[in-house]
Write a protein that holds these residues in place. Structure first.
Motif, mmCIF file in Angstrom:
data_model
loop_
_atom_site.group_PDB
_atom_site.id
_atom_site.type_symbol
_atom_site.label_atom_id
_atom_site.label_comp_id
_atom_site.label_asym_id
_atom_site.label_seq_id
_atom_site.Cartn_x
_atom_site.Cartn_y
_atom_site.Cartn_z
ATOM 1 N N GLY A 195 -6.785 5.332 50.192
ATOM 2 C CA GLY A 195 -5.384 5.745 50.190
ATOM 3 C C GLY A 195 -4.691 5.501 48.858
ATOM 4 N N CYS A 196 -5.392 4.918 47.903
ATOM 5 C CA CYS A 196 -4.819 4.551 46.604
ATOM 6 C C CYS A 196 -4.965 5.718 45.620
ATOM 7 C CB CYS A 196 -5.551 3.309 46.089
ATOM 8 S SG CYS A 196 -5.305 2.935 44.351
ATOM 9 N N GLU A 197 -3.834 6.211 45.137
ATOM 10 C CA GLU A 197 -3.844 7.334 44.191
ATOM 11 C C GLU A 197 -4.566 6.963 42.890
ATOM 12 O OE1 GLU A 197 -3.403 11.019 42.545
ATOM 13 O OE2 GLU A 197 -2.950 10.474 44.608
ATOM 14 N N HIS A 198 -4.334 5.758 42.388
ATOM 15 C CA HIS A 198 -5.001 5.323 41.154
ATOM 16 C C HIS A 198 -6.510 5.237 41.346
ATOM 17 C CE1 HIS A 198 -1.245 4.609 39.115
ATOM 18 N NE2 HIS A 198 -0.824 3.932 40.163
ATOM 19 N N CYS A 199 -6.940 4.844 42.542
ATOM 20 C CA CYS A 199 -8.376 4.773 42.839
ATOM 21 C C CYS A 199 -8.990 6.168 42.835
ATOM 22 C CB CYS A 199 -8.620 4.099 44.189
ATOM 23 S SG CYS A 199 -8.021 2.396 44.263
ATOM 24 N N ARG A 200 -8.262 7.132 43.379
ATOM 25 C CA ARG A 200 -8.761 8.520 43.386
ATOM 26 C C ARG A 200 -8.873 9.059 41.963
ATOM 27 N NH1 ARG A 200 -5.476 8.877 48.018
ATOM 28 N NH2 ARG A 200 -3.826 9.936 46.916
ATOM 29 N N LEU A 201 -7.929 8.701 41.099
ATOM 30 C CA LEU A 201 -7.982 9.133 39.697
ATOM 31 C C LEU A 201 -9.144 8.468 38.965
ATOM 32 C CD1 LEU A 201 -4.194 9.007 38.762
ATOM 33 C CD2 LEU A 201 -5.600 11.050 39.125
ATOM 34 N N LEU A 202 -9.457 7.248 39.348
ATOM 35 C CA LEU A 202 -10.513 6.501 38.693
ATOM 36 C C LEU A 202 -11.910 6.951 39.129
ATOM 37 C CD1 LEU A 202 -10.992 4.185 36.700
ATOM 38 C CD2 LEU A 202 -10.882 2.614 38.648
ATOM 39 N N THR A 217 -5.255 -2.590 43.898
ATOM 40 C CA THR A 217 -6.343 -1.646 43.665
ATOM 41 C C THR A 217 -5.889 -0.618 42.635
ATOM 42 O OG1 THR A 217 -5.637 -0.273 45.522
ATOM 43 C CG2 THR A 217 -7.365 -1.902 45.950
ATOM 44 N N PRO A 218 -6.817 -0.129 41.844
ATOM 45 C CA PRO A 218 -8.212 -0.544 41.760
ATOM 46 C C PRO A 218 -8.355 -1.815 40.923
ATOM 47 C CG PRO A 218 -7.828 1.223 40.191
ATOM 48 C CD PRO A 218 -6.524 1.002 40.945
ATOM 49 N N THR A 219 -9.332 -2.613 41.278
ATOM 50 C CA THR A 219 -9.700 -3.793 40.503
ATOM 51 C C THR A 219 -11.199 -3.742 40.279
ATOM 52 O OG1 THR A 219 -7.909 -5.169 41.378
ATOM 53 C CG2 THR A 219 -9.811 -6.318 40.452
ATOM 54 N N LEU A 220 -11.614 -3.828 39.028
ATOM 55 C CA LEU A 220 -13.032 -3.900 38.684
ATOM 56 C C LEU A 220 -13.384 -5.364 38.452
ATOM 57 C CD1 LEU A 220 -13.539 -1.031 36.073
ATOM 58 C CD2 LEU A 220 -14.453 -1.131 38.380
ATOM 59 N N VAL A 221 -14.427 -5.820 39.121
ATOM 60 C CA VAL A 221 -14.911 -7.185 38.927
ATOM 61 C C VAL A 221 -16.353 -7.086 38.467
ATOM 62 C CG1 VAL A 221 -15.288 -9.440 39.984
ATOM 63 C CG2 VAL A 221 -13.350 -8.029 40.729
ATOM 64 N N MET A 222 -16.647 -7.749 37.346
ATOM 65 C CA MET A 222 -17.983 -7.691 36.783
ATOM 66 C C MET A 222 -18.753 -8.967 37.144
ATOM 67 S SD MET A 222 -16.184 -5.297 35.405
ATOM 68 C CE MET A 222 -14.940 -5.899 34.303
ATOM 69 N N PHE A 223 -19.997 -8.767 37.592
ATOM 70 C CA PHE A 223 -20.854 -9.870 38.008
ATOM 71 C C PHE A 223 -22.133 -9.864 37.172
ATOM 72 C CE2 PHE A 223 -18.264 -8.867 41.677
ATOM 73 C CZ PHE A 223 -17.936 -10.112 42.194
ATOM 74 N N LEU A 224 -22.549 -11.037 36.763
ATOM 75 C CA LEU A 224 -23.797 -11.212 36.041
ATOM 76 C C LEU A 224 -24.499 -12.420 36.644
ATOM 77 C CD1 LEU A 224 -25.566 -10.256 33.661
ATOM 78 C CD2 LEU A 224 -24.322 -11.893 32.232
ATOM 79 N N ASN A 225 -25.708 -12.206 37.136
ATOM 80 C CA ASN A 225 -26.475 -13.276 37.784
ATOM 81 C C ASN A 225 -25.688 -13.940 38.915
ATOM 82 O OD1 ASN A 225 -28.672 -12.883 36.008
ATOM 83 N ND2 ASN A 225 -27.625 -14.096 34.461
ATOM 84 N N GLY A 226 -24.955 -13.123 39.673
ATOM 85 C CA GLY A 226 -24.236 -13.620 40.840
ATOM 86 C C GLY A 226 -22.915 -14.303 40.559
ATOM 87 N N VAL A 227 -22.484 -14.288 39.297
ATOM 88 C CA VAL A 227 -21.252 -14.962 38.908
ATOM 89 C C VAL A 227 -20.265 -13.945 38.348
ATOM 90 C CG1 VAL A 227 -20.269 -16.709 37.344
ATOM 91 C CG2 VAL A 227 -22.521 -17.072 38.375
ATOM 92 N N GLU A 228 -18.989 -14.055 38.741
ATOM 93 C CA GLU A 228 -17.964 -13.196 38.166
ATOM 94 C C GLU A 228 -17.777 -13.566 36.698
ATOM 95 O OE1 GLU A 228 -13.189 -12.338 38.352
ATOM 96 O OE2 GLU A 228 -14.151 -12.973 40.213
ATOM 97 N N VAL A 229 -17.909 -12.560 35.819
ATOM 98 C CA VAL A 229 -17.774 -12.801 34.388
ATOM 99 C C VAL A 229 -16.615 -12.025 33.767
ATOM 100 C CG1 VAL A 229 -20.189 -13.435 34.045
ATOM 101 C CG2 VAL A 229 -19.503 -11.034 33.835
ATOM 102 N N GLY A 230 -15.952 -11.196 34.556
ATOM 103 C CA GLY A 230 -14.829 -10.441 34.028
ATOM 104 C C GLY A 230 -14.127 -9.658 35.109
ATOM 105 N N ARG A 231 -12.915 -9.234 34.784
ATOM 106 C CA ARG A 231 -12.099 -8.511 35.751
ATOM 107 C C ARG A 231 -11.138 -7.608 34.999
ATOM 108 N NH1 ARG A 231 -9.631 -10.630 41.268
ATOM 109 N NH2 ARG A 231 -11.670 -11.630 41.337
ATOM 110 N N ALA A 232 -10.947 -6.409 35.522
ATOM 111 C CA ALA A 232 -9.967 -5.475 34.964
ATOM 112 C C ALA A 232 -9.156 -4.924 36.126
ATOM 113 C CB ALA A 232 -10.650 -4.343 34.208
ATOM 114 N N VAL A 233 -7.872 -5.179 36.115
ATOM 115 C CA VAL A 233 -6.996 -4.709 37.182
ATOM 116 C C VAL A 233 -6.348 -3.417 36.729
ATOM 117 C CG1 VAL A 233 -4.992 -5.247 38.618
ATOM 118 C CG2 VAL A 233 -6.578 -7.065 37.959
ATOM 119 N N GLY A 234 -6.517 -2.365 37.555
ATOM 120 C CA GLY A 234 -5.929 -1.078 37.223
ATOM 121 C C GLY A 234 -6.330 -0.580 35.852
#
Length: 118
Positions: free
Chosen positions: A35-42, A79-96
């Motif tokens: 339902g998120c317009e930004h998610c649809r654009l992404l 939303t949208p939020t991108l969360v980056m994982f490396l070896n099972g650990v969150e190493v970064g995040r980008a919101v919108g």
């Protein structure tokens, strides 16, 4: 339904640990809502980035409406939020993140710079 390839894998509470946290490949997870317009654009941007990265970085999505437990577990506040994982650990995040191929690619690859390609 579209016949185009889906380069972004949908993960759920049942598959998240095995496909994201236990992955030997860096993984970027989009926490999104249909339902998120930004998610649809992404979405087409993520598809393009996922296709261009190939097996270098996996890109997945979590529908927070269906998997509220995962959204809570990773403290997703929008939303949208991108969360980056490396070896099972969150190493970064980008919101919108800016919905451009270069902006999303930099948010993902920049996080793993030196890790994903070594």
């Amino acid at each position: 339904m579209s016949a185009t390839a889906d380069f972004v894998e949908t993960v759920t509470i049942d598959t998240f640990d095995s496909l994201v946290l236990k992955s030997s490949t860096p993984v970027a997870v989009e926490f999104m809502s249909y339902g998120c317009e930004h998610c649809r654009l992404l979405e087409p941007v993520l598809q393009s980035v996922a296709e261009s990265l190939g097996s270098q970085v996996a890109i997945a999505r979590v529908n927070i409406a269906a998997d509220q437990e995962l959204a809570s577990r990773f403290d997703i506040r929008g939303t949208p939020t991108l969360v980056m994982f490396l070896n099972g650990v969150e190493v970064g995040r980008a919101v919108g993140p800016v919905p451009t191929v270069s902006g999303v690619r930099e948010a993902i690859v920049g996080t793993f710079d030196g890790d994903a390609r070594s």
